[in-house]
Design a protein around this motif. Sequence first.
Motif, mmCIF file in Angstrom:
data_model
loop_
_atom_site.group_PDB
_atom_site.id
_atom_site.type_symbol
_atom_site.label_atom_id
_atom_site.label_comp_id
_atom_site.label_asym_id
_atom_site.label_seq_id
_atom_site.Cartn_x
_atom_site.Cartn_y
_atom_site.Cartn_z
ATOM 1 N N GLY A 269 -0.085 1.962 0.995
ATOM 2 C CA GLY A 269 0.361 2.283 -0.357
ATOM 3 C C GLY A 269 0.840 1.093 -1.146
ATOM 4 N N GLY A 270 0.320 -0.096 -0.842
ATOM 5 C CA GLY A 270 0.744 -1.287 -1.560
ATOM 6 C C GLY A 270 2.023 -1.902 -1.041
ATOM 7 N N GLY A 271 2.643 -1.296 -0.035
ATOM 8 C CA GLY A 271 3.875 -1.834 0.527
ATOM 9 C C GLY A 271 3.659 -2.327 1.940
ATOM 10 N N VAL A 292 10.980 2.328 5.290
ATOM 11 C CA VAL A 292 9.710 1.599 5.256
ATOM 12 C C VAL A 292 8.539 2.568 5.131
ATOM 13 N N VAL A 293 8.499 3.581 5.991
ATOM 14 C CA VAL A 293 7.358 4.505 5.973
ATOM 15 C C VAL A 293 7.524 5.596 4.916
ATOM 16 N N ALA A 294 8.769 5.875 4.501
ATOM 17 C CA ALA A 294 8.981 6.941 3.514
ATOM 18 C C ALA A 294 8.279 6.631 2.204
ATOM 19 N N SER A 298 0.571 7.233 3.263
ATOM 20 C CA SER A 298 -0.148 6.964 4.503
ATOM 21 C C SER A 298 0.068 5.500 4.851
ATOM 22 N N PHE A 299 0.000 5.178 6.124
ATOM 23 C CA PHE A 299 0.302 3.807 6.527
ATOM 24 C C PHE A 299 -0.499 3.443 7.769
#
Length: 562
Positions: A269-271, A292-294, A298-299
């Motif tokens: 997501g760009g992060g 971080v994942v919140a 999707s990651f």
Amino acid sequence: MAEDEDMVALRRAWFSLILLLVALESQAAPGDPVPHKVDELTFVLPAEWKVQPPGTTSHKEVAFTATGEPMGRLFVSRRERQGLPPAASPGKLNPMTAPELLSERVHLYENGLVPIAGSASSASEGSATVQSAAFQCRDAGGRAVLVLITTWHTTTQSLRARLQYQHGMPPRTMAEMDAIRASFRFQGAPTLGFGSFLMAGGPPLPNAALWAQLSNTPLRPVARTTPATISPSAPPALPSLPEALGSPTPDLGRLVQQFRASLVFVEGGGGSGSGFVCQTKEGPFLLTNQHVVASMPSFRLTRLDRTPIPTGAMAAAVGHDVMRFVIETPIAPMLAMEQVETEATIGDDIVVLGNTEGARVIQPLPGKLVGIGPDRVEVSAEFLPGNSGSPIVHVKSGKVIGIATYLMTSKFSEFTNSRTESVRRFGYRLDSVKQWQGVHWPTFQAERASMDKMEALTTDLINLIREMSGKTAANSTSYAHSGLARTVEDLNVTMGRGKLSGPDRQRAAQMFFASVRSLSQGDVNQARQTLRYSYFQEGLKEQVQVREEVYKIFDQLLKSRR
């Protein structure tokens, strides 16, 4: 052509020797010792151990395989090499972190064993270098398994022996394990090998004299210890571990090399952020921050070499910004410190290993442990965005004491006249987590979206305070929240009318104040009823505090305009 008489005689001698060995083995009773030899390595095993014939394994390097019940295993392998043997490592090694033993830890995981603790050492014996390690492990069934591994390096080959057995077996079997270890000889001489690890214990064997004779070693008392009681819920007692990284000025590049298989990039997501694979008291998990994942619908979870990491169920720590993932095939995980307040001291060296600024580069950030709290630690290592989720490593022990989480400056400095901002850095402790919540990802994301809207309204309210502090009319088009934009527009329209009386102006201010109050409380009340996860509930508490500050400042501003 007739065979040479010497060759015929030699073949007959070999045939007679084979028949003799077969006869001796057939006469050996269970528990009787039988000698074996692989190249320059000799050892003794109980007669009932089953020896697999050489050359029948699929791996060309395996030279010897034997099994005994319950869970007794011995493997000997050889690998050709050229040149001088590696130098012996000074002092003792920590087998849980030493790069020299990384392949051994990987092999344990591949065989379904999770290393819990261990001890290791290295020494020179004649023309060979001997490296020996003992691992206390737990298998999938929760049983304690001991694995002893020794490698003899010479100028021509590396000869490796791996002895495995279950801890807590009957006393007779444990005594046999001591006798097996004591029987190992390399080039006919006693060796560091397995004899230095007295981890079994048991009564003297009734045929101890025969074991000693075949081992070519004098009799000596067998170390007696009381076997530990093992249960699936409690790990076995840990042996005293040597210091892994005792240097006051650690080689930071070496640290990255040691832990590279456990460091994780979290991207989506760009992060981006960091994570790591860690052995905790509840098992091995992949850990990162919830925040971080919140922020990622999707990651991806990958290692340094971009290898994806398959994970299972996720869980969120209660009261801690920590998320964990079940990981099916952990490779050499880092080890979590279980009692930070007793094992670590303020002033100790630490290092943060993570994805600094999201550049997908592991940069070690050294510092000191400057504070210990009940659920978090404060460090001086200057970690930055992208380091969230990184392990905070206690250099002296090589263990993870926390997870890098946030910086704290002068929050909401809009409410003060001070321009000075001090930066402090904190990480949540892993040993203080008492409860985990299973995560349903769509629900978790829905609560994250709800909190995002709440934080956006808070930002709009703070910006409105800035505009009103300038004694100018607020611009209703500059606010993302539609309800606040309408409220500001209504106030501007009312105040823009000519010749308003004092009471009218006061009523308009009161209506505006009531509307802002309603907006600042409406989403908070709804969130109190719907938020399920502790992480967002803690965020809600912070928002409530900020909204109360906003409420007070609006009251002061409106009073000053009357």
